[in-house]
Scaffold this motif. Sequence first.
Motif, PDB file in Angstrom:
ATOM      1  N   PRO A 214       0.824  -1.214   0.000  1.00 38.01           N
ATOM      2  CA  PRO A 214       0.000   0.000   0.000  1.00 38.01           C
ATOM      3  C   PRO A 214       0.853   1.256   0.000  1.00 38.01           C
ATOM      4  N   GLU A 215       0.437   2.253  -0.779  1.00 39.35           N
ATOM      5  CA  GLU A 215       1.164   3.516  -0.837  1.00 39.35           C
ATOM      6  C   GLU A 215       0.963   4.334   0.439  1.00 39.35           C
ATOM      7  N   VAL A 216      -0.171   4.130   1.096  1.00 39.85           N
ATOM      8  CA  VAL A 216      -0.481   4.850   2.329  1.00 39.85           C
ATOM      9  C   VAL A 216      -0.504   3.854   3.480  1.00 39.85           C
ATOM     10  N   ASP A 217       0.206   4.164   4.534  1.00 37.27           N
ATOM     11  CA  ASP A 217       0.235   3.292   5.703  1.00 37.27           C
ATOM     12  C   ASP A 217      -1.103   3.404   6.434  1.00 37.27           C
ATOM     13  N   TRP A 218      -1.898   2.336   6.378  1.00 34.58           N
ATOM     14  CA  TRP A 218      -3.234   2.386   6.964  1.00 34.58           C
ATOM     15  C   TRP A 218      -3.162   2.571   8.484  1.00 34.58           C
ATOM     16  N   ARG A 219      -2.067   2.142   9.102  1.00 36.73           N
ATOM     17  CA  ARG A 219      -1.940   2.289  10.553  1.00 36.73           C
ATOM     18  C   ARG A 219      -1.873   3.770  10.943  1.00 36.73           C
ATOM     19  N   ARG A 220      -1.125   4.538  10.162  1.00 34.39           N
ATOM     20  CA  ARG A 220      -1.033   5.970  10.443  1.00 34.39           C
ATOM     21  C   ARG A 220      -2.375   6.662  10.226  1.00 34.39           C
ATOM     22  N   VAL A 221      -3.052   6.284   9.158  1.00 36.82           N
ATOM     23  CA  VAL A 221      -4.358   6.898   8.874  1.00 36.82           C
ATOM     24  C   VAL A 221      -5.351   6.579   9.986  1.00 36.82           C
ATOM     25  N   LEU A 222      -5.397   5.308  10.405  1.00 38.73           N
ATOM     26  CA  LEU A 222      -6.314   4.910  11.463  1.00 38.73           C
ATOM     27  C   LEU A 222      -5.990   5.624  12.767  1.00 38.73           C
ATOM     28  N   ALA A 248     -33.441  30.058  17.254  1.00 45.22           N
ATOM     29  CA  ALA A 248     -33.425  30.791  15.996  1.00 45.22           C
ATOM     30  C   ALA A 248     -34.709  31.580  15.767  1.00 45.22           C
ATOM     31  N   SER A 249     -35.837  31.090  16.302  1.00 44.82           N
ATOM     32  CA  SER A 249     -37.122  31.772  16.069  1.00 44.82           C
ATOM     33  C   SER A 249     -37.203  33.131  16.750  1.00 44.82           C
ATOM     34  N   VAL A 250     -36.417  33.358  17.800  1.00 46.91           N
ATOM     35  CA  VAL A 250     -36.477  34.639  18.522  1.00 46.91           C
ATOM     36  C   VAL A 250     -35.249  35.494  18.240  1.00 46.91           C
ATOM     37  N   ALA A 251     -34.337  34.979  17.375  1.00 47.40           N
ATOM     38  CA  ALA A 251     -33.109  35.721  17.107  1.00 47.40           C
ATOM     39  C   ALA A 251     -33.227  36.636  15.903  1.00 47.40           C
ATOM     40  N   GLY A 252     -34.371  36.607  15.195  1.00 48.90           N
ATOM     41  CA  GLY A 252     -34.542  37.471  14.040  1.00 48.90           C
ATOM     42  C   GLY A 252     -33.621  37.049  12.906  1.00 48.90           C
ATOM     43  N   PRO A 253     -32.953  38.034  12.266  1.00 47.90           N
ATOM     44  CA  PRO A 253     -32.086  37.700  11.119  1.00 47.90           C
ATOM     45  C   PRO A 253     -30.724  37.129  11.516  1.00 47.90           C
ATOM     46  N   VAL A 254     -30.463  37.019  12.795  1.00 45.88           N
ATOM     47  CA  VAL A 254     -29.182  36.504  13.255  1.00 45.88           C
ATOM     48  C   VAL A 254     -29.201  34.966  13.233  1.00 45.88           C
ATOM     49  N   VAL A 255     -28.167  34.377  12.641  1.00 40.60           N
ATOM     50  CA  VAL A 255     -28.061  32.920  12.590  1.00 40.60           C
ATOM     51  C   VAL A 255     -27.231  32.452  13.770  1.00 40.60           C
ATOM     52  N   LEU A 256     -27.842  31.646  14.610  1.00 41.33           N
ATOM     53  CA  LEU A 256     -27.179  31.156  15.817  1.00 41.33           C
ATOM     54  C   LEU A 256     -26.741  29.704  15.630  1.00 41.33           C
ATOM     55  N   PRO A 257     -25.571  29.330  16.147  1.00 37.63           N
ATOM     56  CA  PRO A 257     -25.149  27.928  16.072  1.00 37.63           C
ATOM     57  C   PRO A 257     -25.858  27.087  17.127  1.00 37.63           C
ATOM     58  N   ALA A 258     -25.909  25.799  16.855  1.00 40.71           N
ATOM     59  CA  ALA A 258     -26.506  24.874  17.817  1.00 40.71           C
ATOM     60  C   ALA A 258     -25.405  24.162  18.583  1.00 40.71           C
ATOM     61  N   LEU A 259     -25.759  23.681  19.773  1.00 44.45           N
ATOM     62  CA  LEU A 259     -24.815  22.896  20.559  1.00 44.45           C
ATOM     63  C   LEU A 259     -24.855  21.446  20.099  1.00 44.45           C
ATOM     64  N   ARG A 260     -23.701  20.816  20.068  1.00 41.73           N
ATOM     65  CA  ARG A 260     -23.646  19.426  19.627  1.00 41.73           C
ATOM     66  C   ARG A 260     -22.669  18.647  20.488  1.00 41.73           C
ATOM     67  N   ARG A 261     -22.880  17.356  20.526  1.00 34.65           N
ATOM     68  CA  ARG A 261     -21.954  16.448  21.194  1.00 34.65           C
ATOM     69  C   ARG A 261     -21.561  15.375  20.177  1.00 34.65           C
ATOM     70  N   PRO A 262     -20.389  15.507  19.539  1.00 36.61           N
ATOM     71  CA  PRO A 262     -19.987  14.537  18.511  1.00 36.61           C
ATOM     72  C   PRO A 262     -19.781  13.148  19.106  1.00 36.61           C
ATOM     73  N   VAL A 263     -20.346  12.158  18.437  1.00 40.43           N
ATOM     74  CA  VAL A 263     -20.167  10.767  18.842  1.00 40.43           C
ATOM     75  C   VAL A 263     -19.628   9.999  17.620  1.00 40.43           C
ATOM     76  N   PRO A 264     -18.403   9.505  17.683  1.00 35.80           N
ATOM     77  CA  PRO A 264     -17.821   8.826  16.521  1.00 35.80           C
ATOM     78  C   PRO A 264     -18.518   7.493  16.236  1.00 35.80           C
ATOM     79  N   GLU A 265     -18.569   7.135  14.963  1.00 29.78           N
ATOM     80  CA  GLU A 265     -19.098   5.849  14.535  1.00 29.78           C
ATOM     81  C   GLU A 265     -17.921   4.973  14.113  1.00 29.78           C
ATOM     82  N   VAL A 266     -17.867   3.773  14.639  1.00 27.55           N
ATOM     83  CA  VAL A 266     -16.765   2.867  14.368  1.00 27.55           C
ATOM     84  C   VAL A 266     -17.275   1.696  13.517  1.00 27.55           C
ATOM     85  N   ALA A 267     -16.584   1.437  12.404  1.00 28.86           N
ATOM     86  CA  ALA A 267     -16.928   0.292  11.541  1.00 28.86           C
ATOM     87  C   ALA A 267     -15.707  -0.595  11.427  1.00 28.86           C
TER      88      ALA A 267
END
Length: 273
Positions: A214-222, A248-267
């Motif tokens: 392999p041209e790319v070392d899969w161990r490094r990528v993983l 967002a409904s009470v912020a008018g024309p201002v775009v507000l970000p949402a809070l998130r909790r990233p959860v990785p998916e493993v295959a």
Amino acid sequence: MTSRGGGEIPGLAAGRVWAVTRFPYLASGLFGAQVLAQPGIGTVAVDDSWRLHADPELTAGWTAAELGSVLVHHVSHLLRAHGERAGVAGVTSDDATAWVRGADAEINDDLVEAGLALPGRPVLPADLGAPPGLLAEQYFVPAQQRDPQDADLDCGSGADGQGRPWDGTGQSGLSPWQAQLLCRQVAQDCVRHAKEPGTVPAGLLRWAEQVLQPEVDWRRVLAAELRRAVADTAGAVDYSYRRPSRRASVAGPVVLPALRRPVPEVAVVCDTS
């Protein structure tokens, strides 16, 4: 034997048997290539879809050894991706013959010594004034003066990357991913046969090992992906504009970000080939 695409190629079955008997590690490629009868083209040429176009009138006078050798030679052009490499090297129609001479020298350097019996006089590194064991790019000299003996040297677009009128005729050949899988299968066969010393030419074995490594070392990528996932989930929340905020409904024309909790998916994928 009748070739796919119409017409007959005299002695095709005998030629394949001869080739497979002497070069068993190339059997998958020899039977994977589609042979098409193309009367009137005056040559035997291969395209990048693993279709070998042969003029029956030309091949009618060849022995089984000569026809089998031509099959091995052209399949080797495809295995070593000479057509694709010609594009990378900037080969033009004016340089195509010089490139094919270099590509032929790369192939014949190994296979002639292993028993290849090509019709005519095959191009060898010595004919180019170069040492053996080099690649087509090293043998290639742009704008090189043509050798009169190479006036009919035409191995097709699969060897020099230049399209031919007959490339679009006949049945469809292999897709790029199918061709890649076939090359890997041949490479595996070469490595397996090489367990007995002296059975596979050194240049062909070197090609097979490069294909399978392999041209790319899969161990490094993983490891990098795991580190990124762990760092992304550290902490309770993060801000993202991928989904709208509940406010967002009470912020008018201002775009507000949402809070998130990233959860990785493993295959987990298990390769059983």
